[in-house]
Design a protein around this motif. Structure first.
Motif, PDB file in Angstrom:
ATOM      1  N   ILE A  61       4.117   3.768  -2.525  1.00 41.17           N
ATOM      2  CA  ILE A  61       4.893   3.171  -1.361  1.00 41.17           C
ATOM      3  C   ILE A  61       4.533   4.077  -0.322  1.00 41.17           C
ATOM      4  CG2 ILE A  61       7.363   3.265  -0.787  1.00 41.17           C
ATOM      5  CD1 ILE A  61       8.217   3.025  -3.673  1.00 41.17           C
ATOM      6  N   ALA A  62       4.261   3.620   0.831  1.00 39.07           N
ATOM      7  CA  ALA A  62       3.942   4.303   2.085  1.00 39.07           C
ATOM      8  C   ALA A  62       4.181   3.411   3.477  1.00 39.07           C
ATOM      9  CB  ALA A  62       2.432   4.501   2.359  1.00 39.07           C
ATOM     10  N   THR A  63       4.232   4.282   4.536  1.00 39.89           N
ATOM     11  CA  THR A  63       4.716   3.236   5.738  1.00 39.89           C
ATOM     12  C   THR A  63       3.396   2.875   6.195  1.00 39.89           C
ATOM     13  OG1 THR A  63       4.554   5.751   6.537  1.00 39.89           O
ATOM     14  CG2 THR A  63       6.727   4.752   6.360  1.00 39.89           C
ATOM     15  N   GLU A  64       3.574   1.950   7.120  1.00 37.86           N
ATOM     16  CA  GLU A  64       2.319   1.284   7.690  1.00 37.86           C
ATOM     17  C   GLU A  64       1.573   1.973   8.552  1.00 37.86           C
ATOM     18  OE1 GLU A  64       2.236  -3.438   9.200  1.00 37.86           O
ATOM     19  OE2 GLU A  64       3.771  -1.889  10.220  1.00 37.86           O
ATOM     20  N   ASN A  65       2.298   3.044   9.337  1.00 46.90           N
ATOM     21  CA  ASN A  65       1.573   3.747  10.379  1.00 46.90           C
ATOM     22  C   ASN A  65       0.436   4.696   9.457  1.00 46.90           C
ATOM     23  OD1 ASN A  65       3.388   5.475   9.107  1.00 46.90           O
ATOM     24  ND2 ASN A  65       3.861   6.264  11.258  1.00 46.90           N
ATOM     25  N   CYS A  66       0.419   4.826   8.170  1.00 52.30           N
ATOM     26  CA  CYS A  66      -0.500   5.545   7.577  1.00 52.30           C
ATOM     27  C   CYS A  66      -2.045   4.791   7.656  1.00 52.30           C
ATOM     28  CB  CYS A  66      -0.106   5.811   6.090  1.00 52.30           C
ATOM     29  SG  CYS A  66       1.092   6.816   5.712  1.00 52.30           S
ATOM     30  N   GLY A  67      -3.003   5.321   8.169  1.00 54.77           N
ATOM     31  CA  GLY A  67      -4.400   4.606   8.353  1.00 54.77           C
ATOM     32  C   GLY A  67      -4.743   3.987   7.084  1.00 54.77           C
ATOM     33  N   TYR A  68      -4.655   4.651   6.103  1.00 58.33           N
ATOM     34  CA  TYR A  68      -5.238   3.891   4.698  1.00 58.33           C
ATOM     35  C   TYR A  68      -4.224   2.925   4.073  1.00 58.33           C
ATOM     36  CZ  TYR A  68      -9.116   6.846   5.069  1.00 58.33           C
ATOM     37  OH  TYR A  68     -10.302   7.629   5.248  1.00 58.33           O
ATOM     38  N   ALA A  69      -2.956   2.578   4.720  1.00 57.74           N
ATOM     39  CA  ALA A  69      -2.081   1.808   4.079  1.00 57.74           C
ATOM     40  C   ALA A  69      -2.780   0.394   3.873  1.00 57.74           C
ATOM     41  CB  ALA A  69      -0.737   1.665   5.052  1.00 57.74           C
ATOM     42  N   HIS A  70      -3.632  -0.078   4.514  1.00 61.31           N
ATOM     43  CA  HIS A  70      -4.091  -1.305   4.366  1.00 61.31           C
ATOM     44  C   HIS A  70      -4.864  -1.459   2.984  1.00 61.31           C
ATOM     45  CE1 HIS A  70      -8.428  -0.169   5.062  1.00 61.31           C
ATOM     46  NE2 HIS A  70      -7.798   0.484   5.944  1.00 61.31           N
ATOM     47  N   TYR A  71      -5.122  -0.529   2.303  1.00 60.68           N
ATOM     48  CA  TYR A  71      -5.666  -0.602   1.030  1.00 60.68           C
ATOM     49  C   TYR A  71      -4.667  -0.716   0.013  1.00 60.68           C
ATOM     50  CZ  TYR A  71     -10.172   1.843   2.526  1.00 60.68           C
ATOM     51  OH  TYR A  71     -11.343   2.074   3.444  1.00 60.68           O
ATOM     52  N   ILE A  72      -3.488  -0.362   0.151  1.00 65.72           N
ATOM     53  CA  ILE A  72      -2.548  -0.489  -0.724  1.00 65.72           C
ATOM     54  C   ILE A  72      -2.297  -2.183  -0.487  1.00 65.72           C
ATOM     55  CG2 ILE A  72      -0.090  -0.121  -1.381  1.00 65.72           C
ATOM     56  CD1 ILE A  72      -0.078   2.388   0.268  1.00 65.72           C
ATOM     57  N   ARG A  73      -2.100  -2.700   0.506  1.00 62.07           N
ATOM     58  CA  ARG A  73      -1.940  -4.120   0.736  1.00 62.07           C
ATOM     59  C   ARG A  73      -3.223  -4.887   0.035  1.00 62.07           C
ATOM     60  NH1 ARG A  73       0.533  -3.983   6.377  1.00 62.07           N
ATOM     61  NH2 ARG A  73       2.675  -4.095   6.046  1.00 62.07           N
ATOM     62  N   GLN A  74      -4.249  -4.555   0.452  1.00 62.76           N
ATOM     63  CA  GLN A  74      -5.715  -5.018  -0.276  1.00 62.76           C
ATOM     64  C   GLN A  74      -5.577  -5.097  -1.685  1.00 62.76           C
ATOM     65  OE1 GLN A  74      -8.995  -3.386   1.664  1.00 62.76           O
ATOM     66  NE2 GLN A  74      -8.322  -3.914   3.856  1.00 62.76           N
ATOM     67  N   ALA A  75      -5.006  -4.066  -2.341  1.00 62.53           N
ATOM     68  CA  ALA A  75      -5.025  -4.018  -3.840  1.00 62.53           C
ATOM     69  C   ALA A  75      -3.885  -4.448  -4.447  1.00 62.53           C
ATOM     70  CB  ALA A  75      -5.569  -2.723  -4.099  1.00 62.53           C
ATOM     71  N   ASN A  76      -2.838  -4.580  -3.574  1.00 61.40           N
ATOM     72  CA  ASN A  76      -1.617  -4.895  -4.269  1.00 61.40           C
ATOM     73  C   ASN A  76      -1.252  -3.752  -5.356  1.00 61.40           C
ATOM     74  OD1 ASN A  76       0.785  -6.280  -4.729  1.00 61.40           O
ATOM     75  ND2 ASN A  76       0.012  -7.669  -6.258  1.00 61.40           N
ATOM     76  N   ALA A  77      -1.353  -2.563  -4.711  1.00 63.36           N
ATOM     77  CA  ALA A  77      -1.196  -1.446  -5.389  1.00 63.36           C
ATOM     78  C   ALA A  77       0.205  -0.708  -5.228  1.00 63.36           C
ATOM     79  CB  ALA A  77      -2.185  -0.383  -5.107  1.00 63.36           C
ATOM     80  N   GLY A  78       1.237  -1.659  -4.523  1.00 64.67           N
ATOM     81  CA  GLY A  78       2.460  -0.981  -4.414  1.00 64.67           C
ATOM     82  C   GLY A  78       3.279  -1.800  -3.049  1.00 64.67           C
ATOM     83  N   ALA A  79       3.776  -0.840  -2.346  1.00 65.50           N
ATOM     84  CA  ALA A  79       4.458  -1.551  -1.113  1.00 65.50           C
ATOM     85  C   ALA A  79       4.224  -0.792   0.183  1.00 65.50           C
ATOM     86  CB  ALA A  79       6.011  -1.611  -1.359  1.00 65.50           C
ATOM     87  N   VAL A  80       4.042  -1.440   1.185  1.00 64.85           N
ATOM     88  CA  VAL A  80       3.914  -0.693   2.498  1.00 64.85           C
ATOM     89  C   VAL A  80       5.219  -0.981   3.396  1.00 64.85           C
ATOM     90  CG1 VAL A  80       2.591  -0.756   4.565  1.00 64.85           C
ATOM     91  CG2 VAL A  80       1.483  -1.073   2.486  1.00 64.85           C
ATOM     92  N   CYS A  81       6.042  -0.252   4.052  1.00 67.52           N
ATOM     93  CA  CYS A  81       6.940  -0.452   4.666  1.00 67.52           C
ATOM     94  C   CYS A  81       6.751  -0.424   6.298  1.00 67.52           C
ATOM     95  CB  CYS A  81       7.973   0.752   4.825  1.00 67.52           C
ATOM     96  SG  CYS A  81       8.728   1.125   2.961  1.00 67.52           S
ATOM     97  N   PRO A  82       6.861  -1.674   7.045  1.00 65.99           N
ATOM     98  CA  PRO A  82       6.374  -1.897   8.230  1.00 65.99           C
ATOM     99  C   PRO A  82       6.715  -1.054   9.422  1.00 65.99           C
ATOM    100  CG  PRO A  82       7.708  -3.450   7.514  1.00 65.99           C
ATOM    101  CD  PRO A  82       7.593  -2.856   6.318  1.00 65.99           C
ATOM    102  N   GLU A  83       6.146  -0.918  10.509  1.00 67.34           N
ATOM    103  CA  GLU A  83       6.635  -0.242  11.503  1.00 67.34           C
ATOM    104  C   GLU A  83       7.361  -1.206  12.434  1.00 67.34           C
ATOM    105  OE1 GLU A  83       6.611   3.389  12.736  1.00 67.34           O
ATOM    106  OE2 GLU A  83       6.327   3.382  10.174  1.00 67.34           O
ATOM    107  N   PRO A  84       8.386  -0.811  13.311  1.00 67.89           N
ATOM    108  CA  PRO A  84       8.962   0.717  13.232  1.00 67.89           C
ATOM    109  C   PRO A  84       9.798   0.770  11.971  1.00 67.89           C
ATOM    110  CG  PRO A  84      10.409  -0.980  14.678  1.00 67.89           C
ATOM    111  CD  PRO A  84       9.180  -1.666  14.164  1.00 67.89           C
ATOM    112  N   PHE A  85       9.841   1.951  11.921  1.00 70.60           N
ATOM    113  CA  PHE A  85      10.612   2.374  10.207  1.00 70.60           C
ATOM    114  C   PHE A  85      11.780   1.925  10.317  1.00 70.60           C
ATOM    115  CE2 PHE A  85      13.174   5.815   7.997  1.00 70.60           C
ATOM    116  CZ  PHE A  85      12.269   5.486   6.749  1.00 70.60           C
ATOM    117  N   ASP A  86      12.234   1.579   8.976  1.00 64.34           N
ATOM    118  CA  ASP A  86      13.811   1.051   8.780  1.00 64.34           C
ATOM    119  C   ASP A  86      13.929   1.790   7.692  1.00 64.34           C
ATOM    120  OD1 ASP A  86      15.766  -0.267   7.923  1.00 64.34           O
ATOM    121  OD2 ASP A  86      15.280  -2.184   8.720  1.00 64.34           O
TER     122      ASP A  86
END
Length: 398
Positions: free
Chosen positions: A314-339
């Protein structure tokens, strides 16, 4: 961009004298670890490597020469000025074929960039007034010294988003920028994997029971990594679930401040700060979820390290490597702005769905078997050696 056509011919390779300059080295810093790996890789290629640093906090490195330099000053930006002066003098002596720096300073042949674009950050946050402060004036000047059109430094960057910001603001020539892939050390993570009884014992040493959930964060600079956000998210869980959770933070930071935050929300006995650890792979293999709600993160190697080991992320979207989580469907990415409420819900959903966690962990592990997330060091060595060769050619021409 990097020319990937072919490997260097080691048999015909000239031995170069290479200088690496970094403000300080400590064993558990991401930038520092990459610097050391690059230096060792260059030494293994037969080059003579000298690291100049103000402090070396870690085991010795027998394959390279380490020289301690007095960079100490009354403030961080004055330290940077001293480093700038040192490098310019070093360059004037002409003793090295290539000078590679890991802080933004002048006189570098190669710059390895691990930080975000400061001018872009200040503009985005409507804080350009800070440029009139001595500290920020110095940092912005050094940033322009490296990236501006008057420089010919080769620049190694690790985030495409940041590369685009530098190009846009400083008009940096594209052929000067070398975008490096991730450099995950798979052997460090997958040698002597913690399984079965050994995993159970390791978890027990951290105070984690068999029916409990180990939530993990790996990283230093606790405010930047969002440790308070993670603590608040765990505190928001229903009592039954919350009592099953242990939060383990591996890294260096202001422990006392965040222990107090945990105590205020009733989690004082359920949060463990381990400090820096050399056995980081054990924590990934012992964990159930990696939680990384960073406020800013140029890349985030820990996200990929967790995926390699099969840990849901689980990571926030502003992490540079967050896109790998989405590509792999390896968890969840919380979009910016942070909620905050969204992070709380995401954590709850993943912790209460065992099947989803197992599936996400498997997805990440399988994705990392084929993705190019390992070759940063090899590509970085090519950039450094090619610049040394270019410098030698120019010297001969003169």
């Amino acid at each position: 961009m990097i020319d990937d056509g072919g490997l260097l011919d080691k048999s015909a390779m000239r031995q170069y004298k290479l200088a690496f300059v970094i403000e300080r080295y400590f064993e558990f810093g991401g930038l520092q670890r990459n610097m050391r790996r690059l230096a060792v890789a260059c030494a293994k290629e037969g080059h003579a490597v000298t690291i100049f640093t103000g402090r070396w906090n870690g085991p010795p490195e027998p394959r390279v020469n380490v020289e301690i330099v007095d960079f100490k000053a009354w403030s961080n930006h004055q330290t940077i000025k001293k480093m700038d002066h040192f490098v310019r003098e070093l360059r004037h002596k002409n003793e090295f074929d290539c000078i590679t720096g890991f802080n933004r300073i002048g006189g570098l042949d190669v710059y390895y960039g691990g930080d975000v674009c400061l001018r872009s950050k200040l503009q985005r946050q409507n804080q350009m007034w800070r440029q009139f402060l001595s500290r920020y004036r110095t940092y912005l000047k050094m940033e322009e010294t490296v990236f501006g059109p008057a420089s010919d430094s080769d620049i190694m960057l690790i985030s495409e988003n940041e590369a685009e910001k530098f190009r846009s603001i400083y008009k940096t020539a594209s052929d000067r920028i070398h975008l490096l892939p991730p450099g995950i050390d798979r052997d460090r993570l997958m040698t002597n994997v913690l399984t079965g009884e050994r995993r159970k014992i390791f978890r027990a040493e951290l105070g984690v029971g068999e029916d409990e959930l180990l939530i993990l964060t790996v990283g230093s600079s606790f405010h930047t990594k969002g440790i308070d956000r993670a603590i608040d998210a765990i505190a928001s869980l229903a009592d039954g679930l919350k009592k099953r959770c242990r939060y383990v933070v591996v890294g260096l930071g202001k422990e006392k401040k965040f222990r107090t935050i945990a105590q205020k929300v009733g989690l004082g006995d359920r949060v463990v700060f381990t400090g820096g650890r050399g056995d980081i792979a054990n924590f990934y293999h012992a964990g159930d979820v990696l939680l990384h709600p960073a406020r800013t993160e140029n890349t985030g190697n820990t996200l990929l390290e967790a995926m390699v080991t099969g840990l849901t992320v689980i990571a926030t979207e502003n992490c540079g490597y967050a896109h790998y989580i989405r590509q792999a469907n390896a968890g969840a990415v919380c979009p910016e702005p942070f909620d905050k409420a969204q992070l709380n819900q995401v954590l709850n959903d993943i912790l209460t769905d065992d099947r989803r966690r197992q599936k996400c962990g498997k997805n990440g592990s399988e994705y990392c078997q084929n993705a190019d997330i390992y070759s940063r060091i090899e590509k970085g060595v090519e950039v450094i050696v090619n610049r040394a060769k270019k410098n030698g050619t120019a010297d001969n021409a003169n």
